[in-house]
Design an enzyme around this catalytic site. Structure first.
Site, short mmCIF file in Angstrom:
data_model
loop_
_atom_site.label_atom_id
_atom_site.label_comp_id
_atom_site.label_asym_id
_atom_site.label_seq_id
_atom_site.Cartn_x
_atom_site.Cartn_y
_atom_site.Cartn_z
N CYS A 71 0.95 -1.08 -0.03
CA CYS A 71 0.05 0.02 0.13
C CYS A 71 0.81 1.33 -0.01
O CYS A 71 2.06 1.30 0.16
CB CYS A 71 -0.94 0.20 1.28
SG CYS A 71 -1.87 -1.49 1.40
N LYS B 198 1.28 -6.50 -21.50
CA LYS B 198 1.13 -7.03 -19.99
C LYS B 198 0.26 -8.22 -20.00
O LYS B 198 0.38 -9.20 -19.37
CB LYS B 198 1.46 -5.87 -19.27
CG LYS B 198 1.28 -6.47 -17.74
CD LYS B 198 2.87 -6.69 -17.19
CE LYS B 198 3.00 -7.47 -15.82
NZ LYS B 198 4.12 -8.36 -15.94
N ASN C 130 0.53 0.06 6.12
CA ASN C 130 1.06 -0.71 5.03
C ASN C 130 1.83 -2.14 5.55
O ASN C 130 2.59 -1.99 6.38
CB ASN C 130 2.27 -0.02 4.32
CG ASN C 130 2.85 -0.62 3.27
OD1 ASN C 130 2.74 -1.62 2.63
ND2 ASN C 130 4.15 -0.28 2.88
N GLY C 131 1.55 -3.24 4.97
CA GLY C 131 2.08 -4.28 5.45
C GLY C 131 0.78 -5.24 5.92
O GLY C 131 -0.10 -5.03 5.87
N LYS D 193 12.14 -15.70 -20.44
CA LYS D 193 12.69 -14.67 -20.18
C LYS D 193 13.55 -13.98 -21.16
O LYS D 193 13.56 -12.91 -21.59
CB LYS D 193 13.34 -14.66 -18.90
CG LYS D 193 12.51 -14.62 -17.57
CD LYS D 193 11.67 -13.48 -17.20
CE LYS D 193 10.47 -13.46 -17.97
NZ LYS D 193 9.24 -13.96 -17.14
N GLU E 208 11.74 -13.13 -24.65
CA GLU E 208 10.95 -11.93 -24.37
C GLU E 208 11.80 -10.88 -24.46
O GLU E 208 11.32 -9.69 -25.21
CB GLU E 208 10.08 -11.96 -22.86
CG GLU E 208 9.21 -13.05 -22.71
CD GLU E 208 8.30 -12.65 -21.58
OE1 GLU E 208 9.02 -13.11 -20.52
OE2 GLU E 208 7.52 -12.07 -21.08
N GLU F 187 11.23 -21.34 -17.97
CA GLU F 187 11.13 -19.89 -17.58
C GLU F 187 12.43 -19.14 -18.12
O GLU F 187 12.15 -18.03 -18.50
CB GLU F 187 10.95 -19.88 -16.09
CG GLU F 187 10.40 -18.46 -15.68
CD GLU F 187 9.67 -17.54 -16.31
OE1 GLU F 187 8.60 -18.07 -17.18
OE2 GLU F 187 9.62 -16.45 -16.09
N HIS G 288 17.15 -37.29 -27.47
CA HIS G 288 15.90 -37.76 -28.37
C HIS G 288 15.75 -36.67 -29.67
O HIS G 288 14.63 -36.40 -30.16
CB HIS G 288 14.69 -38.00 -27.68
CG HIS G 288 15.06 -39.10 -26.73
ND1 HIS G 288 15.16 -40.23 -26.98
CD2 HIS G 288 15.35 -38.89 -25.32
CE1 HIS G 288 15.23 -40.96 -25.94
NE2 HIS G 288 15.44 -40.11 -24.96
N ARG H 100 1.70 1.37 -6.22
CA ARG H 100 1.62 0.54 -4.85
C ARG H 100 0.44 -0.09 -4.60
O ARG H 100 0.45 -0.89 -3.77
CB ARG H 100 2.08 1.21 -3.89
CG ARG H 100 3.54 1.67 -3.76
CD ARG H 100 4.13 2.33 -2.40
NE ARG H 100 4.10 1.22 -1.33
CZ ARG H 100 5.23 0.36 -1.31
NH1 ARG H 100 6.39 0.65 -1.79
NH2 ARG H 100 5.10 -0.39 -0.30
N TRP I 81 -3.71 -1.66 -1.45
CA TRP I 81 -3.62 -2.85 -2.22
C TRP I 81 -4.05 -3.95 -1.42
O TRP I 81 -3.31 -4.47 -0.26
CB TRP I 81 -2.15 -3.15 -2.75
CG TRP I 81 -1.99 -4.18 -3.73
CD1 TRP I 81 -2.43 -3.97 -5.36
CD2 TRP I 81 -1.46 -5.44 -3.65
NE1 TRP I 81 -2.18 -5.21 -5.55
CE2 TRP I 81 -1.59 -5.95 -4.83
CE3 TRP I 81 -1.40 -6.19 -2.47
CZ2 TRP I 81 -1.34 -7.37 -4.99
CZ3 TRP I 81 -0.62 -7.40 -2.68
CH2 TRP I 81 -0.99 -8.23 -4.00
C1 F6R Z 1 6.03 -13.66 -19.40
C2 F6R Z 1 4.79 -13.12 -19.15
C3 F6R Z 1 3.64 -13.89 -19.83
C4 F6R Z 1 2.44 -13.85 -18.85
C5 F6R Z 1 1.17 -14.41 -19.55
C6 F6R Z 1 0.18 -14.54 -18.63
O1 F6R Z 1 7.05 -12.89 -18.81
O2 F6R Z 1 4.66 -12.23 -18.35
O3 F6R Z 1 4.02 -15.07 -20.40
O4 F6R Z 1 2.94 -14.86 -17.85
O5 F6R Z 1 0.83 -13.64 -20.55
O6 F6R Z 1 -0.26 -13.63 -18.03
P1 F6R Z 1 -1.36 -13.75 -16.65
O7 F6R Z 1 -0.23 -14.12 -15.54
O8 F6R Z 1 -1.56 -12.21 -16.51
O9 F6R Z 1 -2.45 -14.61 -16.99
#
Ligand code: F6R
Length: 614
Positions: free
Chosen positions: A2, A609, A104-105, A491, A494, A487, A510, A27, A78
């Protein structure tokens, strides 16, 4: 998570408070509120839900009502305890309505304190943990304590990481604040003094900034600032040097949001685990709306998610099967809904989605509900569409994530899913209660261990810089090292836009091993699990074919170190928790390589995002 801002002094105004809150919106923005004391010794409160809308409303009211302002508290929420409602929005008051608190917390022991306070006649008007602070302070003030001593006495009874600021209408210009493992700063300007959770809130308004240490109490009045410990011993104020402009300040001094968020992982995991163990040593998952009886009947679990969330789900599959013996199927959300899955009312479908809005996962979850299964969503966004629609919800408490590449929400997702797996084992009695408590205590150590991994940032940066020009990367791992490999590759793809693939280490021969040559770099997930020897054999297979090797290995493991061209060290932990630590060097590597390539890590090309299209 928060945001807090409070001000006092001749030049203090409600407008400054609202402006500070707008800067703190990152936040959390479930709701916002302010409480102000006026010259006539009264305290007014304005609170509203719905993020940006609430701030607009506050701004309008600030213009109307700023006359007679003496001091004020502001908060942007939050939500962690209690839904997103006006009653749960801060500031919270005591029974008299003359004492306000912003917080906050998390107060981990709020249930026991609330029972005690209700037992002695206090009336609560919210479901938050925060409100216990206001009522505790009220008791100490009633017994004749001054606010500073009441804050110190209350803080010594509160468990958890938090900061709070209190304001008493009887002493309308005096703010008293304290903190423990949560951010809090004090700022001093011309005829105005501030307390805030973050420097950006008061940048340009205060000229001098001071630190508040853990378990210290700061008294901020128009005449000055004084600091003491919880026993009342005076402490020296230490100045913080601040050279940021506003934009840099929102990033907390980091170059970009992605690096800030990578470094916020100790807090993201710690906050996700806070308050999850009761005094009897049992896991409690308050916001889960599924009854333990229903959970005992579950005979099959599906986990669905996309991208990084899918990888967190994959870690959970290993843990749930191991600890509960319930069979788990894992699906990419966009595949699940079209493959005619076999579900019934004894199936639990877990959707993993930090945003809670990803269309594919949302559609998979509604398909599951249509077919009669129980649904549970793991999300980072309170009140998100999926959290509202599912039968049950478990929130990660990573705070808002702004960088497009998910980092802190990923480790928080793994922590939440592992908690859920332990909870299932607990209610189904498939794991000895001592073992549940033992694993949980290993989980509690994770934030400190993450912090340790983060200290390797500079050496990982050096390795990444040396890799500029490499054209192909491979990531291999076994067991829970496999999702980490996936993962790590995601990363890198991306944000560096380079070909990177993750494979189960045993699968290499394989087919994929045909691609290995001296131009390839191979990352091996080589922490000491019972499959270490097998992974190392696979590493050897690619090493002899000329690939450069980078290993994620345990600290001081000289046998692993001897096999790698570079080693990223991580502390030891329970094997099923290892992904939380092992993924961090890979995030840092991807980050530094992308920065070295000149890419915009916060806004990588072609990505959004939250993906709300199919
Ligand atoms: C990778 C990334 C995406 C999300 C995916 C799902 O860094 O951010 O692969 O993980 O688009 O998004 P959420 O978790 O919001 O459903």
């Amino acid at each position: 998570m928060c945001g807090i801002i409070a001000s006092t002094g001749e030049a203090a105004s409600l407008n400054d408070l609202v402006e500070g809150l707008a800067r703190l919106e990152y936040r959390g923005y479930d709701s916002a509120g302010v409480a102000v004391t006026r010259e006539d010794g009264t305290m007014d409160r304005i609170r509203a839900v719905d993020g940006t809308a609430s701030l607009k409303l506050l701004a309008e009211l600030a213009n109307d009502k700023s006359d007679g302002y003496i001091a004020g508290l502001g908060h942007t929420r939050w939500a962690t305890h209690g839904r997103v409602t006006t009653d749960n929005a801060h500031p919270h008051f005591d029974c008299t309505g003359g004492l306000g608190v912003v917080h906050n917390g998390i107060v981990e022991n709020f249930r026991e304190l609330k029972n005690e306070l209700e037992g002695s006649g206090h009336v609560f008007s919210s479901q938050t943990d925060t409100e216990v602070i206001a009522h505790l302070l009220e008791d100490y003030l009633k017994d004749g304590a001054i606010l500073k001593d009441a804050v110190a006495a209350s803080m010594s009874r509160l468990r958890g990481a938090m900061s709070f600021v209190a304001l008493d209408a009887n002493y309308p210009s005096v703010l008293v604040a304290t903190k423990r493992m949560a951010p809090l700063v004090v700022g001093s300007g011309s005829h105005v003094n501030f307390v805030a959770s973050d420097i950006p809130a008061i940048l340009g308004k205060a000229d001098t900034f001071y630190q508040v240490g853990d378990d210290q109490v700061v008294v901020v009045s128009p005449d000055g600032i004084s600091l003491s410990d919880l026993f009342g011993n005076p402490m020296e104020l230490a100045e913080i040097e601040v050279q940021w402009d506003l934009e840099a300040a929102a990033r907390g001094g980091f170059r970009d949001f992605m690096s800030k968020e990578i470094f916020e992982q100790p807090a993201a995991v710690r906050d996700t685990l806070l308050g999850r163990l009761n005094q009897e040593g049992e896991i409690v998952l308050d916001e889960m709306r599924l009854d333990p009886d229903e959970l005992r009947k579950i005979n099959k679990i599906f986990i669905v998610g996309c991208g990084t969330s899918y990888h967190a789900g994959m870690v959970a599959k290993y843990a749930i099967e191991h600890w509960t013996r319930i069979p788990v199927e894992l699906d990419i959300s966009s595949e699940f809904r079209y493959r005619d899955p076999v579900l019934d009312k004894e199936t639990l479908v877990i959707g993993v989605s930090q945003s809670g809005e990803t269309l594919d996962t949302m559609a998979a979850m509604s398909e599951a509900a249509k077919l009669g299964a129980k649904t549970l969503v793991v999300s980072n966004v309170m009140g998100s569409s999926m959290a509202r629609a599912a039968d049950a919800v478990l929130y990660t408490r990573a705070g808002p994530e702004i960088g497009v590449a998910a980092t802190k929400t990923h480790t928080a997702q793994i922590a939440a899913l592992l908690l859920m797996a332990l909870y299932l084992a607990q209610v189904r009695h498939s794991l000895d209660p001592h073992e549940v408590a033992r694993v949980f205590s290993d989980m509690v150590m994770l934030p400190e261990k993450i912090q340790k991994v983060l200290t390797s940032d500079a050496s990982i940066e050096e390795v990444a810089q040396a890799m500029v020009g490499v054209k192909r990367f491979y990531f291999i791992g076994r067991h829970v090292g496999y999702p980490v490999a996936l993962e790590g590759a995601l990363k890198l793809k991306e944000i560096s836009y380079l070909p990177a693939e993750g494979y189960p280490a045993g699968e290499l021969k394989h087919g994929p091993i045909a691609m290995i040559d001296a131009d390839a770099v191979v990352f091996g997930m080589a922490t000491r699990t019972r499959l270490w020897e097998k992974t190392i054999s696979n590493v050897e297979e690619v090493r002899v074919r000329g690939a450069q090797i980078i290993l994620v290995a345990n600290e001081g493991d000289s046998e692993s170190a001897a096999l790698g061209d570079a080693i990223f060290e991580v502390p030891e932990t329970h094997p099923l928790l290892a992904p939380v630590l092992d993924v961090i060097p890979l995030q840092l590597f991807a980050y530094h390589l992308a920065v070295s390539l000149g890419n915009d890590v916060d806004r990588p090309r072609n990505l959004a995002k939250t993906v709300t299209v199919e």
